[in-house]
Enzyme design. Structure first.
Site, PDB file in Angstrom:
ATOM      1  N   ASP B 160       0.835  -1.207   0.000  1.00 43.78           N
ATOM      2  CA  ASP B 160       0.000   0.000   0.000  1.00 43.78           C
ATOM      3  C   ASP B 160       0.871   1.259   0.000  1.00 43.78           C
ATOM      4  OD1 ASP B 160      -2.399   1.499   0.126  1.00 43.78           O
ATOM      5  OD2 ASP B 160      -2.241   1.658   2.294  1.00 43.78           O
ATOM      6  N   ASN B 182      -2.022 -11.035  -4.500  1.00 43.85           N
ATOM      7  CA  ASN B 182      -1.781 -12.480  -4.555  1.00 43.85           C
ATOM      8  C   ASN B 182      -0.493 -12.784  -3.795  1.00 43.85           C
ATOM      9  OD1 ASN B 182      -3.980 -13.415  -6.148  1.00 43.85           O
ATOM     10  ND2 ASN B 182      -3.018 -12.469  -7.932  1.00 43.85           N
ATOM     11  N   LYS B 184       2.118 -15.354  -3.093  1.00 39.78           N
ATOM     12  CA  LYS B 184       2.549 -16.588  -3.750  1.00 39.78           C
ATOM     13  C   LYS B 184       3.464 -17.439  -2.877  1.00 39.78           C
ATOM     14  CE  LYS B 184       1.841 -14.947  -8.404  1.00 39.78           C
ATOM     15  NZ  LYS B 184       1.037 -16.083  -8.866  1.00 39.78           N
ATOM     16  N   ARG B 205     -10.455  10.417 -12.610  1.00 36.34           N
ATOM     17  CA  ARG B 205      -9.847  10.512 -11.276  1.00 36.34           C
ATOM     18  C   ARG B 205      -9.247   9.178 -10.813  1.00 36.34           C
ATOM     19  NH1 ARG B 205     -14.441  11.726  -7.792  1.00 36.34           N
ATOM     20  NH2 ARG B 205     -12.925  11.756  -6.108  1.00 36.34           N
ATOM     21  N   LYS B 206      -9.363   8.145 -11.653  1.00 37.78           N
ATOM     22  CA  LYS B 206      -8.872   6.818 -11.258  1.00 37.78           C
ATOM     23  C   LYS B 206      -7.446   6.567 -11.766  1.00 37.78           C
ATOM     24  CE  LYS B 206     -13.409   4.587 -11.324  1.00 37.78           C
ATOM     25  NZ  LYS B 206     -14.267   3.610 -12.016  1.00 37.78           N
TER      26      LYS B 206
END
Lengths: 239, 239
Positions: B160, B182, B184, B205-206
């Site tokens: 993050d 994911n 692994k 805005r994404k």
């Protein structure tokens, strides 16, 4: 990512033992070893109220403890799983022999490494019939992201812990294979949230779970997530 | 979840200022206020080597510092964003006025709240032309999940932080809307991993990003993830 099967198994043993009316030490061999050794190291259960718990958290805790009275819900104890406290099965199955002992001697469970009130204050309750958990979580000031709000990583951590426990009790030794988290609203620092997790289905070694993170009054949906966990073979090493 | 625009903006200002040959204080008004106030509070930059850094981490750090020499890469400084150190824009835009001041006075950035070597040791480098970051991360003994390995939440936290920084520099004030991770392979405690993040596309805005988490020698792929971040309007409150 990896669920502590030690904690889950110990919890299961304790729960089963309690149902069977056994003494605490008889229910749990690890506990028994500790209780009757000369060291007399009794682990502290952190999933109990301490002075840092807010009124909201205490109220919710009391409500769930009441639900435990008829046996439909169980409070899951929680310990710092230090290297020196882990059980023999982990030693043989999972430990990276190359790791420096000095570093491991300092190791502690990520979610229990803070002083009371500063980090993760939480308790998880489990409903065996419904295969779901409820985690009551108060995120302290050391978990800050943007000023005034919880860090996304702290939310992801608590989701992993809560959903993972919901997987580990029926699944045994499990590993998180996927976490997919939608963050809908930021969570104010030091507020209390409720993480509802449930086991949706099992396909072979795969366990599919989902959860929501809501405010204490359930009015605000902060986050929702799905988790995929894989049952591991305790005979095989992870690395 | 929420990216520190203060840190990102301060970094951007500093980078721009450096390119323009301005003095450090002139580049950054927040820094300037601090430097020339009577308090003389100079924040510590934590994205620099300390004695807890392993040989692997130092080697990688030196390699990237060399890449910075021609200006293609930039090392991003990193501070504990305590309540008392945050800039005025956050005070007005984001702060929950109901929060108890006492709690906030203890607040610190989740990823920088540990003593050297015990928690998150990391540094992020940014390549503006390629819109990507590389985060060098050594997870200390306080980030343990199953004995000997990093907690999944600690990995999610670093993802993050790293992916979020890659979004915040071009995007300004951004919030994590989704993280899909994911896992692994489990990551041994105290080992060094490299998190490569890149901005894949922007739609309104994404901001869509992706990352991989690999061992220091790049031979082991530990995790991969995608992130969706939303640009926020600084004039609007979050709550």
């Amino acid at each position: 990512m990896l669920r502590s099967c030690t904690a889950a198994l110990r919890t299961l043993r304790a729960l089963r033992g309690r149902r069977e009316g056994a003494s605490p030490a008889a229910r749990d061999p690890v506990l028994a070893r500790r209780w009757f050794s000369t060291e007399k190291v009794i682990p502290k259960d952190h999933a109990l109220p301490n002075p840092s718990w807010s009124k909201d958290l205490r109220l919710l805790f009391d409500q769930f403890m009441k639900k435990c009275e008829d046996g439909s819900w169980e409070r899951l104890p929680s310990y710092k799983s230090k290297y020196t406290q882990k059980s023999e099965d982990f030693k043989t199955c999972f430990l990276d022999s190359k790791l420096v002992k000095e570093q491991l001697s300092q190791a502690q469970l990520f979610t229990r490494g803070y002083e009371d009130g500063l980090g993760f204050e939480y308790v998880i309750f489990y409903n065996d019939d419904e295969k779901r958990t409820v985690c009551l979580f108060q995120g302290g000031p050391y978990l800050q992201g943007v000023p005034g709000f919880l860090h996304g990583g702290a939310i992801a951590t608590m989701i992993d812990a809560a959903v993972g426990m919901c997987a580990a009790i029926p699944g045994g030794i499990v590993m998180t294979a996927n976490l997919n988290i939608n963050f809908k609203r930021p969570i104010p620092l030091c507020s209390v949230v409720v993480i509802n997790s449930q086991l949706d289905k099992i396909e072979g070694r795969k366990l599919f779970l989902s959860c929501t993170v809501r405010s204490a009054d359930e009015k605000i949906l902060y986050s929702e997530a799905t988790g995929l966990f894989i049952k591991l073979d305790p005979e095989k090493s992870l690395i």
